[in-house]
Each structure stands twice: as structure tokens, then as C-alpha cells.
Write a protein that holds these residues in place. Structure first.
Motif, PDB file in Angstrom:
ATOM      1  N   LEU A 153       0.817  -1.221   0.000  1.00  0.00           N
ATOM      2  CA  LEU A 153       0.000   0.000   0.000  1.00  0.00           C
ATOM      3  C   LEU A 153       0.855   1.277   0.000  1.00  0.00           C
ATOM      4  O   LEU A 153       2.069   1.219   0.083  1.00  0.00           O
ATOM      5  N   SER A 154       0.172   2.421  -0.064  1.00  0.00           N
ATOM      6  CA  SER A 154       0.874   3.664  -0.423  1.00  0.00           C
ATOM      7  C   SER A 154       2.019   4.047   0.505  1.00  0.00           C
ATOM      8  O   SER A 154       3.109   4.388   0.044  1.00  0.00           O
ATOM      9  N   SER A 185      -6.998   2.359  -7.108  1.00  0.00           N
ATOM     10  CA  SER A 185      -7.104   3.231  -5.932  1.00  0.00           C
ATOM     11  C   SER A 185      -7.319   4.678  -6.379  1.00  0.00           C
ATOM     12  O   SER A 185      -6.924   5.068  -7.488  1.00  0.00           O
ATOM     13  N   ILE A 186      -7.868   5.471  -5.465  1.00  0.00           N
ATOM     14  CA  ILE A 186      -7.935   6.922  -5.692  1.00  0.00           C
ATOM     15  C   ILE A 186      -6.530   7.512  -5.879  1.00  0.00           C
ATOM     16  O   ILE A 186      -6.398   8.636  -6.350  1.00  0.00           O
ATOM     17  N   TYR A 196       3.149   4.152  -5.437  1.00  0.00           N
ATOM     18  CA  TYR A 196       1.916   3.353  -5.395  1.00  0.00           C
ATOM     19  C   TYR A 196       0.946   3.808  -6.489  1.00  0.00           C
ATOM     20  O   TYR A 196       0.413   2.992  -7.240  1.00  0.00           O
ATOM     21  N   TYR A 228     -10.713   1.895  -5.308  1.00  0.00           N
ATOM     22  CA  TYR A 228     -11.205   1.996  -3.930  1.00  0.00           C
ATOM     23  C   TYR A 228     -10.718   3.288  -3.286  1.00  0.00           C
ATOM     24  O   TYR A 228      -9.548   3.668  -3.448  1.00  0.00           O
ATOM     25  N   PRO A 229     -11.572   3.901  -2.484  1.00  0.00           N
ATOM     26  CA  PRO A 229     -11.101   4.965  -1.592  1.00  0.00           C
ATOM     27  C   PRO A 229     -10.496   4.321  -0.340  1.00  0.00           C
ATOM     28  O   PRO A 229     -10.301   3.094  -0.306  1.00  0.00           O
ATOM     29  N   GLY A 230     -10.203   5.088   0.693  1.00  0.00           N
ATOM     30  CA  GLY A 230      -9.711   4.515   1.949  1.00  0.00           C
ATOM     31  C   GLY A 230     -10.802   3.642   2.554  1.00  0.00           C
ATOM     32  O   GLY A 230     -11.940   4.079   2.693  1.00  0.00           O
ATOM     33  N   GLY A 264      -1.321   1.878   4.607  1.00  0.00           N
ATOM     34  CA  GLY A 264      -1.800   2.925   3.706  1.00  0.00           C
ATOM     35  C   GLY A 264      -1.826   4.298   4.363  1.00  0.00           C
ATOM     36  O   GLY A 264      -1.579   4.428   5.572  1.00  0.00           O
ATOM     37  N   THR A 265      -2.166   5.295   3.573  1.00  0.00           N
ATOM     38  CA  THR A 265      -2.250   6.675   4.055  1.00  0.00           C
ATOM     39  C   THR A 265      -3.587   6.932   4.748  1.00  0.00           C
ATOM     40  O   THR A 265      -3.711   7.824   5.588  1.00  0.00           O
ATOM     41  N   THR A 266      -4.595   6.148   4.389  1.00  0.00           N
ATOM     42  CA  THR A 266      -5.915   6.320   4.998  1.00  0.00           C
ATOM     43  C   THR A 266      -6.088   5.474   6.272  1.00  0.00           C
ATOM     44  O   THR A 266      -7.167   5.488   6.869  1.00  0.00           O
ATOM     45  N   TRP A 310      -4.160  13.568  -3.300  1.00  0.00           N
ATOM     46  CA  TRP A 310      -5.329  12.751  -3.627  1.00  0.00           C
ATOM     47  C   TRP A 310      -6.596  13.603  -3.663  1.00  0.00           C
ATOM     48  O   TRP A 310      -6.647  14.691  -3.051  1.00  0.00           O
TER      49      TRP A 310
END
Ligand code: NAD
Ligand code: AKB
Length: 318
Positions: free
Chosen positions: A77-78, A116-117, A141, A168-170, A181-183, A277
Motif C-alpha cells: 500500500l501507499s 485506488s484513488i 503506489y 477503492y477509496p480509503g 496505507g495513508t488512509t 489525492w
């Protein structure tokens, strides 16, 4: 009966998608895989270790189980991919090509691969980002996801491969923790609210991002895969909008249930990722072409998260 293989099945999405797919297709038709050695008696489903960097191992498992459809979720992930750019690129792109090749050679019928977004970046509209807006991602990513979308479109157009994808969003869930991830803060905040009554966020108070409750994401994935092929007009990846909020807004919602909850902010390197984002995306194509509609908003998701986590944490601590 459709025989399904899931990669990265022990992760945040895979652990819930595999249970949902079992309900549709039956446990005997769902093979779950991941890179970890796992005591298979702990798992309710048929588990096999599979490293998706190993093309030969992928081919063997597909043949062994006569797989029809693959949900390829294994990825980096990011936030982690920024730390390991080369490994992230290889895992996030090469493994997708291995599955696309299997589909091109008719060894599998249908492939789901999540985007991903994060494909959006410099120059894209921040609010209500259109499906076809510019993709200039500024993370490893996002670059890998954007390349992956390109692979999917080309394999569909040039070789007739039935590959389907969602940006997908978070994703927010209580069963399995997110994986780098960032979310991820939007899950952690619920744990910390219940366990400590306070949370230090790694994004700033106003960082608004698109998010979605896991139940909606799992349902959307299955609905997309079950839709008639002729309805699927987007073969890069669909925008899918549900909820958008910033750390201050989710904290406000939590305070309705835990009035003494406190939040403060210490943004780190993930702030820069989030800054590129969208705030929200426009998902009219998904709504029109295969009837996507979210069920959860910030309020109902917060109730679900807090209630389910309360029980889970009680069980873990007892
Ligand atoms: P996760 O990190 O929770 O799970 C990924 C799984 O892949 C892990 O169980 C990990 O062990 C496994 N894995 C890692 N390297 C592997 C390898 N070489 N071989 C086999 N398995 C390996 O991720 P997730 O949140 O479940 O995400 C699944 C997919 O959805 C990814 O493609 C991700 O980019 C995408 N996505 C997720 C979100 C989200 O918020 N969770 C949002 C957008 C897109
Ligand atoms: C991440 O933060 O990396 C993921 C994503 C939005 O792709 N949750």
C-alpha cells in the motif's frame, strides 16, 4: 460452479471478501492464498501459501484447482511503497501482468484487481474528480496503480480479457487492521478512541479524503464481478464514491459517542501523499452501468465501528 482464487486474502479486504465470496459460491469453491505460513486449522477456508512474485507458483495453483475467477488483492500500500519503491513497483505491477497473461491464455475466465484513488495527482480536479480526469500520480503506489489500469484496458481491448476494477477509496473496517496505507488513520482512530480516549493523527485536521465502509466495498466488488460483461464499459477502473471526511470531522462524530475523546495532529510523510489525492470522486459511470450505491455514511459507519470494536476488544482483553 465458479471456482475462485483470492491472493492477499489475509489482508484488510481479503479477510472479509473471502467470507462474502464463500457465502455466494460455497466454501469448497473458494481458495484463499497469501504469502504467510499459516496454521490452516485456524482458518475456516482452504488456505495455501502463494507468493505472487512467483509466476510459476501462480500457474501451478491455478491449474491444480481449475480456477475460473481470480481476485488479485496482494499488494504493497501507499505508505509502505514510498519506503520500498522498487519492491512496491514490482509487486504491484508484475503480479498483475502474470494474471492478465493467464487470462489472455484462457487459463482463467475473469479477473478482479483493485486500483485506488491514488491514481489521481497533479492537475486533477480535487472535488468530484471525474472518471476520466488526468492521472498524474506523485507516489510510487499511484504510478503502479495507474500503470495497472493501463494494462487492464489494453488486455481487455486487445485480447478480450474480462478484467474488472474499482478505484477503492480509503477502506474502514473493524475485523482486520489495514496494511500500510495513508488512509489507515481512519481505522486506528476508532481503536485509540476506545482504548485510550485520545488519538494523535498523522494527517492534518483538514485533510479530506474519499473513504468507504468495508461492507460497501465488499458488496460493490461482488456486484461488479457479477454484472453482465456488456454493462462494464470502464476497463481501467471505476471511481466509487461513498463518504468524504477529514480527521476533524471523524473526531467530531466519535465525540458524539465518547464525549471526552481528544485528537491532536502531528503530520508526517503521509501528509504529502494525502495532499495529492482527491477530496471526493465522481462515480456516475458505476451508478449508471452496474447500479452501485453506498449504504453507509459517516454517522452509521461510526456506530458500526464503535459497537463492533467494543466487542472485539473486550474479547481480546478477556
Ligand atoms: P493489505 O495490505 O491489508 O493486504 C495485502 C495482503 O497481501 C497482505 O495479507 C499481505 O500479506 C499480502 N502480500 C504481500 N506481499 C505478497 C506476496 N508477494 N504474495 C502474496 N501475498 C502478498 O491490503 P488491502 O487493504 O487488503 O488491499 C488489497 C488491495 O486493495 C491492494 O491492491 C490495495 O492497493 C487495494 N486498495 C486497498 C485500499 C484500502 O483502503 N484497504 C484502498 C484502495 C486500494
Ligand atoms: C492507501 O492509503 O494506500 C489505500 C488507498 C487509498 O489506496 N488505503
Amino acid at each position: 460452479m465458479t471456482k475462485i482464487l483470492i491472493t492477499g486474502a489475509l489482508g484488510q479486504i481479503g479477510s472479509e471478501l473471502s467470507t462474502a465470496l464463500t457465502k455466494v459460491y460455497g466454501p469448497e469453491n473458494v481458495i484463499i492464498t497469501d504469502i504467510h505460513d499459516t496454521n490452516t486449522s485456524d482458518l475456516p477456508l482452504h488456505y495455501e501459501k502463494l507468493d505472487v512474485n512467483n509466476e510459476k507458483a501462480i500457474q501451478e495453483i491455478i491449474e491444480k484447482h481449475q480456477i475460473n475467477d481470480v481476485y488479485h488483492l496482494a499488494a504493497m500500500l501507499s505508505a509502505t511503497a514510498e519506503k520500498f519503491p522498487v519492491k512496491g513497483w514490482e509487486l504491484n505491477t508484475h503480479s498483475l501482468l502474470y494474471f492478465l497473461e493467464l487470462a489472455r491464455n484462457k487459463k482463467i475466465q475473469k479477473l478482479f484487481w483493485p486500483s485506488s484513488i491514488a491514481v489521481f495527482g497533479r492537475g486533477a480536479q480535487k472535488e468530484n474528480t471525474p472518471q476520466e480526469d488526468v492521472k498524474n500520480p506523485l507516489t510510487m503506489y499511484g504510478i503502479a496503480k495507474s500503470a495497472g489500469e493501463g494494462f487492464c484496458e489494453i488486455y481487455h481491448k486487445n485480447y478480450g480479457v474480462d478484467v474488472r476494477s474499482i478505484r477503492y477509496p480509503g477502506l474502514i473496517s473493524w475485523k482486520t487492521q489495514p496494511g500500510g496505507g495513508t488512509t489507515d488513520y481512519a481505522v486506528d482512530i476508532y481503536y485509540k478512541a476506545l482504548e485510550q480516549g485520545k488519538y494523535t493523527g498523522f494527517l492534518n485536521a483538514k485533510s479530506r479524503l474519499p473513504m468507504m465502509y468495508m461492507d460497501d466495498a465488499v458488496r460493490a466488488t461482488i456486484e461488479l464481478m457479477q454484472a453482465p460483461a456488456e454493462n462494464i464499459l470502464v476497463r481501467t477502473a471505476y471511481n466509487l464514491q461513498a463518504i468524504s471526511f477529514n480527521p476533524e470531522e471523524i473526531a467530531y462524530e466519535i465525540k458524539k459517542h465518547i464525549p471526552n475523546f481528544q485528537i491532536d495532529y502531528q503530520p508526517d510523510y503521509r501528509q504529502q501523499i494525502a495532499d495529492n489525492w482527491p477530496y471526493s470522486t465522481n462515480d456516475i459511470q458505476a451508478r449508471e452501468q452496474w447500479n452501485w450505491k453506498e449504504e453507509f455514511n459517516l454517522e452509521s459507519m461510526t456506530i458500526e465501528m464503535l459497537n463492533n470494536l467494543k466487542n472485539k476488544l473486550k474479547l481480546t482483553n478477556s
